[in-house]
Design a protein around this motif. Structure first.
Motif, PDB file in Angstrom:
ATOM      1  N   UNK A 274       0.829  -1.218   0.000  1.00 23.14           N
ATOM      2  CA  UNK A 274       0.000   0.000   0.000  1.00 23.14           C
ATOM      3  C   UNK A 274       0.856   1.258   0.000  1.00 23.14           C
ATOM      4  N   UNK A 275       1.809   1.308  -0.898  1.00 21.26           N
ATOM      5  CA  UNK A 275       2.755   2.415  -0.952  1.00 21.26           C
ATOM      6  C   UNK A 275       2.063   3.750  -1.188  1.00 21.26           C
ATOM      7  N   UNK A 276       1.175   3.808  -2.169  1.00 20.15           N
ATOM      8  CA  UNK A 276       0.534   5.073  -2.510  1.00 20.15           C
ATOM      9  C   UNK A 276      -0.387   5.557  -1.399  1.00 20.15           C
ATOM     10  N   UNK A 277      -1.155   4.633  -0.830  1.00 21.58           N
ATOM     11  CA  UNK A 277      -2.059   5.012   0.264  1.00 21.58           C
ATOM     12  C   UNK A 277      -1.274   5.520   1.468  1.00 21.58           C
ATOM     13  N   UNK A 304      15.105  -0.931   3.081  1.00 20.32           N
ATOM     14  CA  UNK A 304      15.802  -0.945   1.784  1.00 20.32           C
ATOM     15  C   UNK A 304      14.902  -1.532   0.700  1.00 20.32           C
ATOM     16  N   UNK A 305      15.282  -1.284  -0.568  1.00 21.27           N
ATOM     17  CA  UNK A 305      14.541  -1.879  -1.673  1.00 21.27           C
ATOM     18  C   UNK A 305      14.090  -0.863  -2.695  1.00 21.27           C
ATOM     19  N   UNK A 306      13.669  -1.354  -3.850  1.00 21.43           N
ATOM     20  CA  UNK A 306      13.239  -0.478  -4.942  1.00 21.43           C
ATOM     21  C   UNK A 306      11.993   0.327  -4.590  1.00 21.43           C
ATOM     22  N   UNK A 307      11.123  -0.246  -3.772  1.00 16.48           N
ATOM     23  CA  UNK A 307       9.890   0.456  -3.424  1.00 16.48           C
ATOM     24  C   UNK A 307      10.167   1.730  -2.625  1.00 16.48           C
ATOM     25  N   UNK A 313       9.985   9.472  -4.028  1.00 15.60           N
ATOM     26  CA  UNK A 313       9.645  10.330  -5.160  1.00 15.60           C
ATOM     27  C   UNK A 313       8.173  10.743  -5.114  1.00 15.60           C
ATOM     28  N   UNK A 314       7.308   9.830  -4.763  1.00 17.07           N
ATOM     29  CA  UNK A 314       5.873  10.094  -4.632  1.00 17.07           C
ATOM     30  C   UNK A 314       5.619  11.180  -3.585  1.00 17.07           C
ATOM     31  N   UNK A 315       6.223  11.012  -2.418  1.00 21.04           N
ATOM     32  CA  UNK A 315       6.005  11.974  -1.328  1.00 21.04           C
ATOM     33  C   UNK A 315       6.626  13.323  -1.653  1.00 21.04           C
ATOM     34  N   UNK A 316       7.799  13.302  -2.276  1.00 23.10           N
ATOM     35  CA  UNK A 316       8.424  14.571  -2.675  1.00 23.10           C
ATOM     36  C   UNK A 316       7.493  15.367  -3.591  1.00 23.10           C
ATOM     37  N   UNK A 317       6.885  14.700  -4.552  1.00 20.66           N
ATOM     38  CA  UNK A 317       5.963  15.394  -5.461  1.00 20.66           C
ATOM     39  C   UNK A 317       4.743  15.915  -4.708  1.00 20.66           C
TER      40      UNK A 317
END
Length: 506
Positions: A274-277, A304-307, A313-317
């Motif tokens: 649930x990365x986006x949420x 750690x990890x690609x996610x 990047x999502x939160x920065x935006x």
């Protein structure tokens, strides 16, 4: 323009202080309202003496009487609710809806009435009767309490209406209030309601004293004075430590809530499922009220990890695209920007923000910073400094052991959050983190942001130093918060007719 009066010795009167200040509209920067006095020692002496004299009158009154005052006060506030909310909005730029009218004002009334209920029941006093040895004890009022309110909650934590005030009165203590200079007009309106309530329930007019501001050295002198029995404070670490030192030197209880960065540990399953949420939830919590909450999530520890890179990047935006809101005062803005610069100088990467906002006065850009775990652990004191406002620091780890090391490096915090799923990997990491965090935070949270402190008997709004001055007490959560402003009284072989009613045989 006439200078506002202070409330001392049971009447509104001119201050003896010669200096004044005025509130500012945080959005426009304009000076607003009447001048307010900066009290001197003459005012403080009046307050101390009057509160001490009142304590002799009210100290043995029943809880019913203090409950009646708190309930009458809540009713008086309700009658002027719109006026109070509008003034608070003018002085703090906090929105009328949903913040002030929809949440903070109802909460203020609710905690006053909850304190009244506790005062009436008397259960907070924990009476104990040992009939075999004819020894009895209970908590009772301690004496005049000095309450110093913060800038960020003009209603629910105000020195004249907030949790410390409600708890002190429920315990049966006269209160000396120091308003916060960011919202003196709001405090004056509520004080007028309180004075009306005193008259309505036939209380001594000098049960409350109100000053708006005082020089730090005069305030510390008052704290050391023998006529002050206890102190309640919410605010900065610098001021809180000075207040605690003064009270400690005088040997009296002091309850200071100072600073907290409220770490959020994010375990791998959360970003996988649930990365986006989670990004939306975190952004909303961090930027709510321009981040001006003592439970704002100021530190996020990522796995750690690609996610992880995608989430950052999502939160920065989200931070960059969200509109900045005004901060409570120019001082808050300057302090926030200084803290951000210190973090950058220490090696944190500025992902977005970091400067004063150009499109709105009195605001700072939404700021997100990032540092790797090795650098954080090499100078954890620096990276744990509070940046009070719309700002958060991300820490990137390379293995779960670094999460454990970061948890071990933490100072005392009000809250600590862990976001996780039911995946075995998450549970295993949690079992390593939980016992460490449990010693470092007052409130341990799972899968929920720390902003928002429920008015619940089970709530702990406290934590180990330097979040507060003592880990055993809470600023929110009745009846526990009431006992801060009490003393344990023991009666040994005292005849029943001389005992408090709560300690007499049924």
């Amino acid at each position: 323009m006439a200078t506002a009066s202070v409330y001392l010795s049971g009447e509104w009167k001119p201050s003896s202080g010669l200096k004044t200040f005025q509130a500012h509209n945080p959005t426009t920067g304009e000076v607003i309202g009447d001048p307010y006095p900066i009290s001197n020692w003459t005012d403080m002496e009046q307050a101390l003496q009057s509160a001490s004299e009142c304590d002799l009158i009210t100290r043995d009154w029943s809880g019913d009487r203090f409950a009646g005052l708190l309930e009458a006060y809540a009713s008086q506030l309700e009658n002027r609710g719109d006026e109070i909310v509008e003034q608070a909005n003018l002085e703090t730029a906090l929105p009328v809806t949903p913040r002030l009218k929809g949440a903070e004002f109802p909460r203020t009334l609710a905690q006053l009435r909850a304190a009244a209920q506790a005062a009436r029941s008397g259960e907070w006093a924990m009476p104990v009767i040992d009939q075999a040895n004819n020894i009895r004890s209970m908590y009772r009022s301690i004496g005049p309490v000095f309450v110093i309110g913060p800038n960020n909650f003009p209603l629910a934590f105000n020195g004249i209406s907030g949790g410390d005030f409600a708890a002190a009165v429920a315990a049966g203590n006269p209160v000396i209030v120091k308003a916060h200079p960011a919202h003196p007009g709001t405090t004056r309106l509520m004080a007028e309601c309180l004075v009306n309530a005193l008259m309505a329930v036939n209380f001594p007019a000098n049960f409350i004293q109100l000053i708006y501001e005082v020089a730090p050295e005069e305030g510390l002198k008052a704290i050391r004075d023998s006529r002050i029995a206890a102190v309640g404070f919410t605010g900065s670490q610098k001021a809180g430590i000075a207040i605690k030192a003064a009270a400690d030197k005088a040997g009296k209880p002091v309850y200071v809530e100072m600073s907290s960065i409220n770490p959020v540990f994010v375990l791998p399953g959360t970003l996988a499922e649930k990365s986006d949420a989670f990004a939306e939830e975190f952004t909303g919590s961090c930027l709510m009220g321009s981040g001006q909450f003592c439970t704002n999530p100021g530190l996020v520890i990522l796995p750690p990890g690609n996610e992880t890179a995608k989430w950052i990047e999502n939160v920065r935006d989200r931070f960059a695209n969200a509109k900045s809101g005004p901060l409570l005062t120019e001082g808050v803005k300057d302090s926030l920007l200084d803290s951000i610069q210190n973090l950058v100088k220490g090696g944190a990467e500025l992902l977005t923000g970091g400067h004063a906002a150009k499109d709105i006065g009195g605001a700072a850009q939404n700021t997100l910073l990032c540092v790797d775990a090795e650098k954080f652990l090499a100078d954890s004191d620096l990276f744990q400094q509070e940046a009070f406002g719309n700002c958060s620091l991300i820490v990137k780890t390379s293995d779960p052991d670094q999460m454990t090391a970061i948890a071990q490096s933490l100072e005392g915090q009000l809250t600590g959050c862990v976001y996780l799923t039911d995946q075995p990997e998450d549970e295993a990491i949690y079992q390593q983190l939980e016992p460490i965090l449990r010693r470092r935070v007052g409130r341990l949270i799972n899968n929920k942001m720390p902003t928002g402190v429920a008015v619940s008997p089970a709530m702990n709004h406290g934590g180990p130093f330097p979040a507060t001055g003592h880990p055993g007490f809470t600023a929110v959560g009745i009846p526990a918060s009431i006992r801060r402003f009490s003393m344990l009284e023991c009666y040994d072989n005292v005849p029943e007719h001389r005992l408090p009613i709560a300690l007499r045989n049924a």
